[in-house]
Design an enzyme around this catalytic site. Structure first.
Site, mmCIF file in Angstrom:
data_model
loop_
_atom_site.group_PDB
_atom_site.id
_atom_site.type_symbol
_atom_site.label_atom_id
_atom_site.label_comp_id
_atom_site.label_asym_id
_atom_site.label_seq_id
_atom_site.Cartn_x
_atom_site.Cartn_y
_atom_site.Cartn_z
ATOM 1 C CB SER A 49 21.224 -55.075 69.684
ATOM 2 O OG SER A 49 20.489 -55.859 68.772
ATOM 3 N NE ARG A 50 20.463 -55.237 62.854
ATOM 4 C CZ ARG A 50 20.203 -56.014 61.806
ATOM 5 N NH1 ARG A 50 20.098 -55.490 60.606
ATOM 6 N NH2 ARG A 50 20.060 -57.315 61.972
ATOM 7 C CE1 TYR A 98 24.630 -53.467 66.011
ATOM 8 C CE2 TYR A 98 24.858 -53.247 63.634
ATOM 9 C CZ TYR A 98 24.511 -54.000 64.733
ATOM 10 O OH TYR A 98 24.058 -55.277 64.575
ATOM 11 C CG ASP A 140 24.083 -68.341 68.346
ATOM 12 O OD1 ASP A 140 23.312 -67.852 69.195
ATOM 13 O OD2 ASP A 140 23.732 -69.205 67.520
ATOM 14 C CB ILE A 141 29.948 -65.360 66.914
ATOM 15 C CG1 ILE A 141 31.467 -65.510 66.932
ATOM 16 C CG2 ILE A 141 29.532 -63.990 66.409
ATOM 17 C CD1 ILE A 141 31.946 -66.931 67.119
ATOM 18 C CB ALA A 142 28.046 -61.376 70.240
ATOM 19 C CG HIS A 153 32.022 -58.524 58.635
ATOM 20 N ND1 HIS A 153 32.738 -59.697 58.656
ATOM 21 C CD2 HIS A 153 31.103 -58.645 59.632
ATOM 22 C CE1 HIS A 153 32.279 -60.484 59.595
ATOM 23 N NE2 HIS A 153 31.285 -59.876 60.205
ATOM 24 C CE LYS A 188 34.652 -68.044 61.256
ATOM 25 N NZ LYS A 188 33.399 -68.583 60.679
#
Length: 327
Positions: free
Chosen positions: A36-37, A62, A14-16, A83, A101
């Site tokens: 993506s994987r 990646y 979603d954040i992407a 991360h 974050k």
């Protein structure tokens, strides 16, 4: 570097998507690649954000994106439990990084990444987009300039109801933590106004697996100021924030972490003030990264790495006090 900064996005959650929508609004920035994987989500993401001028390259791993020499900077959008691994891989590929974050799960691992970026001379920043919001910046400046007089109290809370099927919000193995996910915003807001507290006391509601699902903290400062913050993934709080002193009050409406306006109140008067915000607000951190890279900076003054680590230290302290699982 070409005239347009070429971004690669690691992960397609979603954040992407939020980031990609705002990226399209920034001059001299382009979505060059997404990974993506597996190939299918990457291709679907690339197709969604294709333009008449270009279609992003879709990578099914990646590593493939990081091997692309045309990627100038990588936005790491993976869950924060990944991360450390993902950012180090970016550094090994010589890439500048903006990492979502919370930067990592602990202050120690955050300091590791900061030290490594500095050792390699690579740009690095945490994507704390709230810090680059024009209204947050103006509220902070007005507070520092004395608009509220002597500041006595800061308040901020944030939360939502977490979907039961979103594993990263519930599974300790994935770094689940309401503090790391949403509590970081009220804590950062208090830090922006008052700095590091002299004393911190926290409480929290924990899951059976030790994940902090909701919590609150009181922060005391040597000058007598108090900050009251709270966070939750179990309910819908009012998500507002304020800075109050003996000369007035600055109020941020819901949702306070990406406001389009704010109120300055003193005595019986109140003014509604607003700084223009581009898109959903991510555009400002994107533009700031672009500015830094074009000027040859490896750290952003709006997203200072040492403060990122210091806030992680405060979150470590909170999670220790409440007995939360640290992932």
């Amino acid at each position: 570097m070409t005239s347009s900064l070429r971004w690669g996005i690691l992960a397609t959650g979603d954040i992407a998507h939020s980031f990609a929508r705002d990226l399209a609004l920034v001059d001299d920035a382009v979505l060059h690649a997404v990974a993506s994987r597996s190939p299918a989500p990457a291709q679907a993401f690339a197709d969604e954000y294709a333009t008449a001028a270009s279609t992003p390259v879709a990578y099914g791993s990646y590593a493939e994106l990081l091997a692309d020499p045309d990627v100038d900077v990588v936005y790491v959008a993976t869950p924060h439990g990944r991360h450390t691994e993902d950012v180090l891989a970016c550094f090994d590929a010589g890439k500048a990084v903006l990492c979502e974050k919370a930067l990592t799960l602990t202050a120690a691992s955050s300091r590791q990444l900061v030290d490594e970026a500095r050792r390699r001379g690579l740009f690095f920043a945490e994507a704390m987009w709230m810090r680059t919001n024009p209204n947050i910046r103006r509220v902070r400046a007005m507070a520092a300039e004395g608009a509220c007089g002597t500041i006595a109290h800061v308040r901020a809370d944030l939360g939502f109801v977490a979907p039961p099927d979103k594993a990263r919000l519930w599974d300790p193995a994935l770094g689940a933590s309401a503090l790391l996910d949403v509590g970081i915003y009220p804590l950062t807001f208090a830090y922006l106004i008052l700095g590091r507290p002299a004393e911190l006391r926290a409480v929290a509601t924990l899951s059976d697996q030790g994940v902090d699902l909701a919590g609150g903290a009181t922060l005391r400062y040597d000058d007598g100021a108090i900050a009251s913050i709270s966070w939750t993934q179990l309910g819908w709080p009012d998500t507002r924030a304020s800075v109050a002193g003996d000369g007035g009050r600055l109020e941020l409406p819901s949702p306070f972490h990406h406001p389009h306006s704010f109120t300055y109140a003193r005595n019986w008067e109140a003014d509604e003030l607003a700084e223009p915000v581009v898109g959903a607000g991510y555009a400002h951190e994107i533009a700031e990264v672009g500015r830094c890279l074009r000027e040859g900076l490896t750290e952003s003054p709006l997203l200072p790495l040492d403060e990122t680590v210091e806030i992680m230290e405060l979150m470590d302290e909170i999670r220790t006090q409440v007995g939360a699982t640290t992932g």
